[in-house]
Design a protein around this motif. Structure first.
Motif, PDB file in Angstrom:
ATOM      1  N   ASP A 169       0.751  -1.078   0.170  1.00 24.11           N
ATOM      2  CA  ASP A 169      -0.028   0.168   0.103  1.00 24.11           C
ATOM      3  C   ASP A 169       0.929   1.268  -0.103  1.00 24.11           C
ATOM      4  OD1 ASP A 169      -3.032   0.698   0.841  1.00 24.11           O
ATOM      5  OD2 ASP A 169      -1.694   2.270   1.290  1.00 24.11           O
ATOM      6  N   LEU A 170       0.706   2.252  -0.959  1.00 21.63           N
ATOM      7  CA  LEU A 170       1.452   3.291  -1.135  1.00 21.63           C
ATOM      8  C   LEU A 170       1.541   3.973   0.235  1.00 21.63           C
ATOM      9  CD1 LEU A 170       0.925   4.271  -4.798  1.00 21.63           C
ATOM     10  CD2 LEU A 170       2.802   2.757  -3.870  1.00 21.63           C
ATOM     11  N   LEU A 171       0.520   4.255   1.112  1.00 24.01           N
ATOM     12  CA  LEU A 171       0.601   4.943   2.195  1.00 24.01           C
ATOM     13  C   LEU A 171       0.615   4.338   3.665  1.00 24.01           C
ATOM     14  CD1 LEU A 171      -0.150   7.665   3.445  1.00 24.01           C
ATOM     15  CD2 LEU A 171      -2.504   7.042   3.372  1.00 24.01           C
ATOM     16  N   LEU A 172      -0.012   3.177   3.531  1.00 19.98           N
ATOM     17  CA  LEU A 172      -0.101   2.439   5.061  1.00 19.98           C
ATOM     18  C   LEU A 172       0.721   1.172   5.026  1.00 19.98           C
ATOM     19  CD1 LEU A 172      -4.082   2.949   5.296  1.00 19.98           C
ATOM     20  CD2 LEU A 172      -2.123   4.395   6.300  1.00 19.98           C
ATOM     21  N   ASP A 173       1.878   0.828   4.279  1.00 20.97           N
ATOM     22  CA  ASP A 173       2.756  -0.348   4.272  1.00 20.97           C
ATOM     23  C   ASP A 173       4.283   0.208   4.570  1.00 20.97           C
ATOM     24  OD1 ASP A 173       3.029  -3.070   4.515  1.00 20.97           O
ATOM     25  OD2 ASP A 173       3.405  -3.024   2.483  1.00 20.97           O
ATOM     26  N   ARG A 174       4.478   1.219   5.282  1.00 24.32           N
ATOM     27  CA  ARG A 174       5.659   1.520   5.913  1.00 24.32           C
ATOM     28  C   ARG A 174       6.352   0.190   6.437  1.00 24.32           C
ATOM     29  NH1 ARG A 174       6.950   7.739   7.092  1.00 24.32           N
ATOM     30  NH2 ARG A 174       5.464   8.722   5.546  1.00 24.32           N
ATOM     31  N   GLY A 175       7.795   0.115   6.373  1.00 24.49           N
ATOM     32  CA  GLY A 175       8.365  -0.871   7.140  1.00 24.49           C
ATOM     33  C   GLY A 175       9.002  -0.231   8.313  1.00 24.49           C
ATOM     34  N   MET A 176       9.349  -1.113   9.374  1.00 23.14           N
ATOM     35  CA  MET A 176       9.996  -1.350  10.506  1.00 23.14           C
ATOM     36  C   MET A 176      11.378  -1.123  10.041  1.00 23.14           C
ATOM     37  SD  MET A 176      10.057  -0.561  13.820  1.00 23.14           S
ATOM     38  CE  MET A 176       8.528  -1.043  14.403  1.00 23.14           C
ATOM     39  N   MET A 177      12.220  -0.126  10.686  1.00 21.33           N
ATOM     40  CA  MET A 177      13.945  -0.025  10.398  1.00 21.33           C
ATOM     41  C   MET A 177      14.351  -1.390  10.229  1.00 21.33           C
ATOM     42  SD  MET A 177      12.449   2.364  12.421  1.00 21.33           S
ATOM     43  CE  MET A 177      13.210   2.082  14.057  1.00 21.33           C
ATOM     44  N   GLY A 178      15.143  -1.704   9.236  1.00 23.54           N
ATOM     45  CA  GLY A 178      15.748  -2.781   9.175  1.00 23.54           C
ATOM     46  C   GLY A 178      15.051  -3.999   8.176  1.00 23.54           C
ATOM     47  N   ASP A 179      13.748  -3.843   7.991  1.00 26.50           N
ATOM     48  CA  ASP A 179      13.006  -4.562   7.106  1.00 26.50           C
ATOM     49  C   ASP A 179      12.974  -4.279   5.554  1.00 26.50           C
ATOM     50  OD1 ASP A 179      12.650  -6.050   9.651  1.00 26.50           O
ATOM     51  OD2 ASP A 179      10.338  -5.181   9.690  1.00 26.50           O
ATOM     52  N   GLY A 180      13.747  -3.294   5.305  1.00 31.78           N
ATOM     53  CA  GLY A 180      13.363  -2.761   3.936  1.00 31.78           C
ATOM     54  C   GLY A 180      14.593  -2.527   3.166  1.00 31.78           C
ATOM     55  N   VAL A 181      14.565  -1.579   2.224  1.00 31.57           N
ATOM     56  CA  VAL A 181      16.251  -1.483   1.343  1.00 31.57           C
ATOM     57  C   VAL A 181      16.563  -0.099   1.785  1.00 31.57           C
ATOM     58  CG1 VAL A 181      14.911  -2.991  -0.482  1.00 31.57           C
ATOM     59  CG2 VAL A 181      14.653  -0.332  -0.558  1.00 31.57           C
ATOM     60  N   ILE A 182      16.081   0.915   2.604  1.00 28.82           N
ATOM     61  CA  ILE A 182      16.688   2.053   2.675  1.00 28.82           C
ATOM     62  C   ILE A 182      18.233   2.042   3.739  1.00 28.82           C
ATOM     63  CG2 ILE A 182      16.616   4.410   3.921  1.00 28.82           C
ATOM     64  CD1 ILE A 182      13.488   4.262   3.456  1.00 28.82           C
ATOM     65  N   ASP A 183      19.154   2.464   3.101  1.00 29.62           N
ATOM     66  CA  ASP A 183      20.310   2.528   4.054  1.00 29.62           C
ATOM     67  C   ASP A 183      20.328   3.689   4.922  1.00 29.62           C
ATOM     68  OD1 ASP A 183      23.021   2.496   4.817  1.00 29.62           O
ATOM     69  OD2 ASP A 183      23.765   2.522   2.765  1.00 29.62           O
ATOM     70  N   LEU A 184      19.722   3.361   6.135  1.00 25.06           N
ATOM     71  CA  LEU A 184      19.538   4.212   7.175  1.00 25.06           C
ATOM     72  C   LEU A 184      20.798   4.744   7.786  1.00 25.06           C
ATOM     73  CD1 LEU A 184      16.547   2.212   8.827  1.00 25.06           C
ATOM     74  CD2 LEU A 184      16.497   4.304   7.726  1.00 25.06           C
TER      75      LEU A 184
END
Length: 275
Positions: A214-229
């Motif tokens: 979902d473009l609005l309501l499916d953000r991930g917890m840190m570490g569960d996705g692809v962003i280089d935090l």
């Protein structure tokens, strides 16, 4: 190590379980002393009561969500939006917030004129900026991912947001949300620019899931996705911002279905391990 000054919870993150009071109590149980509430959560408990809770618990309010939504189909609508933003400034002041976050709005009505919508955004911010300055309340433009350009925010890159800051002058900066800007090939350059302008007012974290349901309501917890935090955190700290990282997760089908305590416990664990 204490989480004070390091971690904030945007109260959207626990929206599935808690209102304002319960969320504050939960944060305190987990050693978190910074929050970012939403205006509807404040309205539900009452501004005076919310302000009392903030003051009595010595909470840092890293931002109030949200002002903005300026574009309108006519002048009366634009004026109504300007008036609502002034009320939002008053609420942010009452909560002693670090800033009022602006989600600027998209195309009004059936319009396809994004250039005009962006002009309305600049005009709307310009109209409230003197009032914000009088009340010492910084305004933080939050650029949103381009997928929201039509309905939520026609300011979609950090560079666009900073251009508005340059045009309008003091009292305005940016909220850098990794969910919205991680993909930008100019991100490092624009974060450095924001630092040179002393314009970074907030740093929001979560993760981008693949696939996203979902473009609005499916953000991930840190570490569960692809962003280089860690990389983005280094950019922001090198630019001079060392305020709390604010966890903001909209997750209708996952984290909003879990208990608030489980969500916060995971936020702390991931903040310490992957951010």
């Amino acid at each position: 190590m204490s989480l004070k000054g390091r971690l904030s919870i945007n109260l959207a993150t626990t929206r599935g379980s808690w209102g304002f009071k319960d969320a504050v109590e939960g944060c305190l149980r987990h050693g978190i002393t910074a929050i970012a509430p939403w205006r509807d959560q404040i309205a539900e408990i009452g501004l005076a009561e919310a302000a009392r809770i903030v003051k009595e618990n010595d909470l840092q309010v890293t931002g109030l969500c949200r002002g903005g939504m300026f574009p309108a189909v006519d002048k009366a609508g634009l004026q109504a939006n300007i008036d609502d933003n002034k009320r939002a400034i008053d609420e942010a002041v009452a909560l002693n917030a670090d800033c009022l976050v602006l989600v600027v709005g998209g195309l009004p009505g059936s319009s396809k004129d994004i250039v005009e919508a962006r002009k309305m955004v600049t005009d709307g911010i310009a109209a409230i900026l003197p009032y914000a300055r009088e009340n010492n309340m910084p305004l933080a433009i939050e650029p949103l991912h381009p997928m929201y350009a039509a309905d939520r925010a026609c300011v979609n890159t950090l560079g666009q947001a900073l251009d508005i800051c340059v045009e309008l002058g003091s009292g305005i900066g940016v909220a850098i949300d990794v969910y919205h800007v991680w993909w930008d090939p100019q991100l490092e350059e624009q974060i450095a620019r924001a630092g040179q302008m002393d314009a970074i007012l907030a740093h929001h974290i979560c993760d981008w899931l693949v696939p996203t349901q979902d473009l609005l309501l499916d953000r991930g917890m840190m570490g569960d996705g692809v962003i280089d935090l860690p990389a983005i955190r280094r950019m922001i700290e090198q630019a001079g911002f060392h305020g709390p990282q604010e966890v903001e997760i909209f997750s209708r089908d996952n984290w909003w279905k879990k208990s608030g305590d489980e969500v916060l416990r995971t936020c702390v664990e991931r903040f310490e391990s992957v951010c």
